[in-house]
Scaffold this motif. Structure first.
Motif, PDB file in Angstrom:
ATOM      1  N   ILE A 173       0.849  -1.193   0.000  1.00 55.20           N
ATOM      2  CA  ILE A 173       0.000   0.000   0.000  1.00 55.20           C
ATOM      3  C   ILE A 173       0.882   1.239   0.000  1.00 55.20           C
ATOM      4  O   ILE A 173       1.875   1.306   0.731  1.00 55.20           O
ATOM      5  CB  ILE A 173      -0.913   0.033   1.245  1.00 55.20           C
ATOM      6  N   VAL A 206      -7.080  -5.618   2.232  1.00 55.13           N
ATOM      7  CA  VAL A 206      -6.593  -4.623   1.277  1.00 55.13           C
ATOM      8  C   VAL A 206      -7.544  -4.601   0.081  1.00 55.13           C
ATOM      9  O   VAL A 206      -7.870  -5.650  -0.474  1.00 55.13           O
ATOM     10  CB  VAL A 206      -5.167  -4.945   0.806  1.00 55.13           C
ATOM     11  N   THR A 207      -7.995  -3.430  -0.269  1.00 50.02           N
ATOM     12  CA  THR A 207      -8.905  -3.281  -1.419  1.00 50.02           C
ATOM     13  C   THR A 207      -8.354  -2.251  -2.402  1.00 50.02           C
ATOM     14  O   THR A 207      -7.573  -1.376  -2.016  1.00 50.02           O
ATOM     15  CB  THR A 207     -10.305  -2.822  -0.957  1.00 50.02           C
ATOM     16  N   SER A 208      -8.773  -2.366  -3.643  1.00 52.48           N
ATOM     17  CA  SER A 208      -8.348  -1.420  -4.684  1.00 52.48           C
ATOM     18  C   SER A 208      -9.527  -0.544  -5.096  1.00 52.48           C
ATOM     19  O   SER A 208     -10.633  -1.053  -5.336  1.00 52.48           O
ATOM     20  CB  SER A 208      -7.810  -2.169  -5.905  1.00 52.48           C
ATOM     21  N   GLY A 212      -7.359   2.916  -8.829  1.00 52.80           N
ATOM     22  CA  GLY A 212      -6.223   1.990  -8.809  1.00 52.80           C
ATOM     23  C   GLY A 212      -5.439   2.002  -7.525  1.00 52.80           C
ATOM     24  O   GLY A 212      -4.556   1.161  -7.329  1.00 52.80           O
ATOM     25  N   GLU A 213      -5.721   2.951  -6.657  1.00 56.84           N
ATOM     26  CA  GLU A 213      -5.008   2.998  -5.383  1.00 56.84           C
ATOM     27  C   GLU A 213      -5.543   1.932  -4.433  1.00 56.84           C
ATOM     28  O   GLU A 213      -6.729   1.606  -4.435  1.00 56.84           O
ATOM     29  CB  GLU A 213      -5.156   4.388  -4.752  1.00 56.84           C
ATOM     30  N   THR A 214      -4.649   1.412  -3.618  1.00 57.18           N
ATOM     31  CA  THR A 214      -5.041   0.395  -2.632  1.00 57.18           C
ATOM     32  C   THR A 214      -5.240   1.030  -1.264  1.00 57.18           C
ATOM     33  O   THR A 214      -4.613   2.043  -0.935  1.00 57.18           O
ATOM     34  CB  THR A 214      -3.966  -0.704  -2.524  1.00 57.18           C
ATOM     35  N   ASN A 215      -6.115   0.434  -0.496  1.00 58.99           N
ATOM     36  CA  ASN A 215      -6.396   0.923   0.856  1.00 58.99           C
ATOM     37  C   ASN A 215      -6.416  -0.245   1.845  1.00 58.99           C
ATOM     38  O   ASN A 215      -6.741  -1.373   1.499  1.00 58.99           O
ATOM     39  CB  ASN A 215      -7.748   1.628   0.908  1.00 58.99           C
TER      40      ASN A 215
END
Length: 230
Positions: A173, A206-208, A212-215
């Motif tokens: 991340i 973790v999600t996208s 396109g950014e991951t969190n």
């Protein structure tokens, strides 16, 4: 070393068990061994005060308590048989008894007791060494910088740079300037907020996003809690 000493003790016992020994021999030996065993605390206290140098020699010079133990138990024998002489000469060596076999028995008992005494001291030193190693390990742990455990796999330490936080489990991340201390604080705050109204353990994932950014998300299926940590 302890095993070799015990082996020597067994060898010495077999040696004078097989020879012609006076009738009082076994009783006297057992009483001496038992008295030395019960005097372990006094032996170690004397060892701490005298130091290793005095106990480093051989023979009666190396003993800290053996001479005293043998003399006390010999005096108990003298109370039954007044013909027995004093056990020790002024130079702390054993008296030469008229019966050479009796002298040999006393010398064997003396050597066995000295080995028992040295064994007790070695066990004490090993215990001190173990305690010191445990203390050093604890101090090293206190001195080391605390690491952040990956909230997703809960096994590995996170690796953080100025731009990204990663874990060998696959977590990756972008940090956007978040430091390790800040991440630790964010995780603690999120867990504390959730625990105020739910006692179950939250889960991390973790999600996208669309961009396109991951969190890094913290959620709870029991109370439907959801929070974005990063």
């Amino acid at each position: 070393m302890a095993g070799s000493m015990e082996s020597l003790i067994q060898q010495r016992r077999r040696l004078y068990k097989g020879s012609r020994a006076p009738s009082w021999k076994e009783t006297y030996r057992q009483r001496c061994v038992e008295r030395l065993k019960n005097s372990r605390a006094r032996l170690l206290d004397r060892y701490r005060h005298v130091g290793e140098d005095t106990a480093a020699g051989e023979g009666t010079r190396s003993s800290l308590l053996v001479q005293e133990v043998m003399e006390v138990e010999w005096q108990a024998l003298q109370s039954v048989d007044a013909k027995l002489p004093s056990l020790w000469k002024k130079d702390t060596s054993l008296h030469v008894l008229e019966d050479s076999n009796e002298l040999a028995v006393l010398e064997e008992i003396q050597k066995e007791l000295i080995l028992q005494e040295q064994l007790a001291i070695e066990e004490y030193e090993q215990s001190l060494q173990f305690d010191e190693e445990c203390l050093n390990a604890m101090l090293e742990g206190l001195d080391a910088e605390p690491k952040v455990i990956c909230p997703v796999c809960q096994r590995n330490n996170l690796t953080m740079t100025s731009h990204v936080v990663t874990c060998t489990c696959g977590l990756c991340i972008g940090t956007q300037g978040v430091t390790e201390e800040m991440l630790r604080s964010l995780l603690a705050d999120g867990v504390a907020e959730h625990s105020q109204h739910c006692q179950h353990s939250p889960e991390f994932s973790v999600t996208s996003g669309m961009d396109g950014e991951t969190n890094l998300l913290m959620s709870c299926q029991i109370c439907d809690f959801l929070a974005v940590i990063l």
